[in-house]
Enzyme design. Structure first.
Site, PDB file in Angstrom:
ATOM      1  CG  ASP A 103       0.728  -0.427  -7.348  1.00 19.67           C
ATOM      2  OD1 ASP A 103       1.480  -0.535  -6.351  1.00 19.67           O
ATOM      3  OD2 ASP A 103       0.544  -1.349  -8.144  1.00 19.67           O
ATOM      4  N   GLY A 104       2.812   1.946  -6.760  1.00 21.33           N
ATOM      5  CA  GLY A 104       4.134   2.351  -7.204  1.00 21.33           C
ATOM      6  C   GLY A 104       4.839   1.162  -7.820  1.00 21.33           C
ATOM      7  CD  GLU A 155       3.414   0.783  -3.577  1.00 20.00           C
ATOM      8  OE1 GLU A 155       2.286   1.320  -3.523  1.00 20.00           O
ATOM      9  OE2 GLU A 155       3.608  -0.316  -4.131  1.00 20.00           O
ATOM     10  CG  ASP A 198      -0.352  -3.095  -4.205  1.00 20.38           C
ATOM     11  OD1 ASP A 198       0.423  -2.184  -3.852  1.00 20.38           O
ATOM     12  OD2 ASP A 198      -0.346  -3.573  -5.357  1.00 20.38           O
ATOM     13  CG  HIS A 212       0.135  -8.669  -8.473  1.00 18.61           C
ATOM     14  ND1 HIS A 212       0.315  -8.022  -9.681  1.00 18.61           N
ATOM     15  CD2 HIS A 212       1.085  -8.173  -7.648  1.00 18.61           C
ATOM     16  CE1 HIS A 212       1.333  -7.181  -9.577  1.00 18.61           C
ATOM     17  NE2 HIS A 212       1.821  -7.254  -8.367  1.00 18.61           N
ATOM     18  CG  ASP A 217       0.716  -3.445 -11.139  1.00 19.92           C
ATOM     19  OD1 ASP A 217       1.697  -3.243 -10.392  1.00 19.92           O
ATOM     20  OD2 ASP A 217       0.737  -4.259 -12.089  1.00 19.92           O
TER      21      ASP A 217
END
Length: 165
Positions: A21-22, A59, A81, A136, A146
């Site tokens: 994740d970023g 990302e 994601d 999320h 995240d």
């Protein structure tokens, strides 16, 4: 599914599951990235960031750094994601960008070409499958990366003078 790299007998290749994740505050702004790597019951966490960047760069950096940490010849499933990351592989965007001299369908240059090119080099050394995970949505590993990316970003927020989040 898009796979890259040259196959070897499955029993001789190490197998890895990666969540990436970023995060970015502002676009551009300070950002962070995180990767969770799992293999044979062990896990490794990588994090980092930049003072002035974009969410897409973070990302991509998470994916790149995770791949760089894995041995050549490995089987890898990357969960992200980011539709930007996953669709570039699964929908053939990246292949078309390369074939068109790093131009998008609208004729404009591909953003983040440096990171995409580096990721292509790394995927060529491994068998990699990209999978989309809903952000999320309560996937524990995605929630974890995240949080780690946001935490990594915090140091760069201070460095950039943007203050706490």
């Amino acid at each position: 599914m898009h796979e890259t790299g040259s196959p070897a007998p499955a029993e001789s290749r190490p197998s890895f599951v990666v969540y990436t994740d970023g995060a970015c505050s502002g676009n551009p702004g300070p950002g962070g990235w995180a990767a969770l790597i799992r293999n044979a019951g062990a896990e490794r966490v990588l994090t980092g960031g930049e003072a002035r960047t974009t969410n897409n760069r973070m990302e991509l950096t998470a994916v790149l750094e995770a791949l760089r940490a894995l041995p050549p010849g490995a089987d890898v499933v990357v969960y992200s994601d980011s539709a930007y990351v996953v669709n570039a592989f699964r929908q053939g965007w990246l292949r078309r960008w390369v074939e068109s001299g790093w131009r998008k369908a609208d004729g404009g240059p591909v953003e983040n070409r440096d990171l995409w090119a580096a990721i292509l080099e790394e995927t060529a050394r491994r068998t990699v499958r990209f999978e989309k995970v809903r952000g999320h949505a309560g996937v524990p590993e995605n929630v974890r990366v995240d949080r780690l990316a946001v935490r990594a970003m915090a140091a760069y927020r201070r460095e950039s003078g943007a203050g706490p989040r």
